[in-house]
Write an enzyme that holds these catalytic residues in place. Sequence first.
Site, mmCIF file in Angstrom:
data_model
loop_
_atom_site.group_PDB
_atom_site.id
_atom_site.type_symbol
_atom_site.label_atom_id
_atom_site.label_comp_id
_atom_site.label_asym_id
_atom_site.label_seq_id
_atom_site.Cartn_x
_atom_site.Cartn_y
_atom_site.Cartn_z
ATOM 1 N N GLY A 6 -1.852 -4.112 4.612
ATOM 2 C CA GLY A 6 -0.819 -4.588 3.691
ATOM 3 C C GLY A 6 -0.276 -3.415 2.892
ATOM 4 C CG LEU A 7 3.875 -3.673 1.499
ATOM 5 C CD1 LEU A 7 4.893 -4.404 0.615
ATOM 6 C CD2 LEU A 7 4.516 -2.458 2.166
ATOM 7 C CB SER A 8 0.725 1.055 -1.619
ATOM 8 O OG SER A 8 0.093 1.586 -2.756
ATOM 9 N N GLY A 9 -0.755 -1.605 -3.148
ATOM 10 C CA GLY A 9 -0.679 -2.507 -4.285
ATOM 11 C C GLY A 9 -0.753 -3.982 -3.905
ATOM 12 C CB SER A 10 -0.748 -5.824 -0.692
ATOM 13 O OG SER A 10 -1.736 -5.134 0.046
ATOM 14 C CE LYS A 12 -4.123 -1.633 1.842
ATOM 15 N NZ LYS A 12 -2.978 -1.666 0.900
ATOM 16 C CB SER A 13 -8.797 -1.227 -2.974
ATOM 17 O OG SER A 13 -8.305 -0.279 -2.061
ATOM 18 C CB SER A 80 -3.432 0.114 8.979
ATOM 19 O OG SER A 80 -3.882 -1.037 8.293
#
Length: 180
Positions: A6-10, A12-13, A80
Site C-alpha cells: 500500500g501507499l506510504s502512510g496507508s 502497513k507498519s 511494493s
Amino acid sequence: VIWLTGLSGSGKSTIAMEVEQYLFRRGFEVYVLDGDNLRHGLNKDLGFSPKDRAENIRRAGEVAHLFAQAGMIVITSFISPYRADRDKVRAMGPERFHEVYVEADVDTCIKRDPKGLYARAIKGEIPEFTGISAPYEAPNDPELLINTAKRDLGSCVETLLEHIGENFLDGGLSLRRAAG
Ligand SMILES: Nc1ncnc2c1ncn2[C@@H]1O[C@H](COP(=O)(O)OP(=O)(O)OP(=O)(O)O)[C@@H](O)[C@H]1O
Ligand SMILES: [Mg+2]
C-alpha cells in the site's frame, strides 16, 4: 508470508506492529520485515528507481520466505508498488503467501503524512515518490483488503488477526477485544 502492500502512510507498519505484538504475547513466533529497516541494512545499496525497487522487493521476498520456511509467521510492510515484483515474491512459495492490500486514498495519506515525506515530495524534493511522482499498482486480487481510511486502527488490526488465524494458524485464533 503475509505481504502488506500500500501507499506510504496507508498504515502497513502500524498494523504490522500491532498484530506482531498481539501474536507475540500469545506465544506465536512472529516476525515483521519492514521496508525502512531493510533499507538501512541489507538493502542500503538500493534507491527508488524501478530496477532498484524490484531488487529491494526480491531480496525482501527471499528473506521473508526463509523465515516462513523456518516456521515463523512473517508479516512484511513494503510499499511494493509494482504488481510484477509482488507476483515474483508470490511465485517463490505460493502456498504460503497472502497478499494484503492496505488501502488508503492518496489524499488521506497526504493528510496523515507521518514522516513528512508527502510534503517534501509535493515540493519536488523527493523524486520518484510513490503516489506523487511514481506509480502505485494496486493488487487485482489480494487475499485480503483493509481500507484504513474508512475504519479505525483497532478494527483493521482485528481483521488481519482474524485472517491470519483462519489461514496461517491451526485451530485459528479466538480473538477477544483487548480491554483498553
Ligand atoms: N485505520 C488505520 N490503520 C493504520 N494506520 C492508521 C489508521 N488510521 C490512522 N492511521 C495512522 O496512519 C499512519 C500510518 O503510518 P505508517 O507508518 O503505518 O504507514 P506505512 O504504510 O508503514 O508507510 P511507509 O510505506 O512510509 O512505511 C499512522 O500515523 C497511523 O497512526
Ligand atoms: Mg512503514
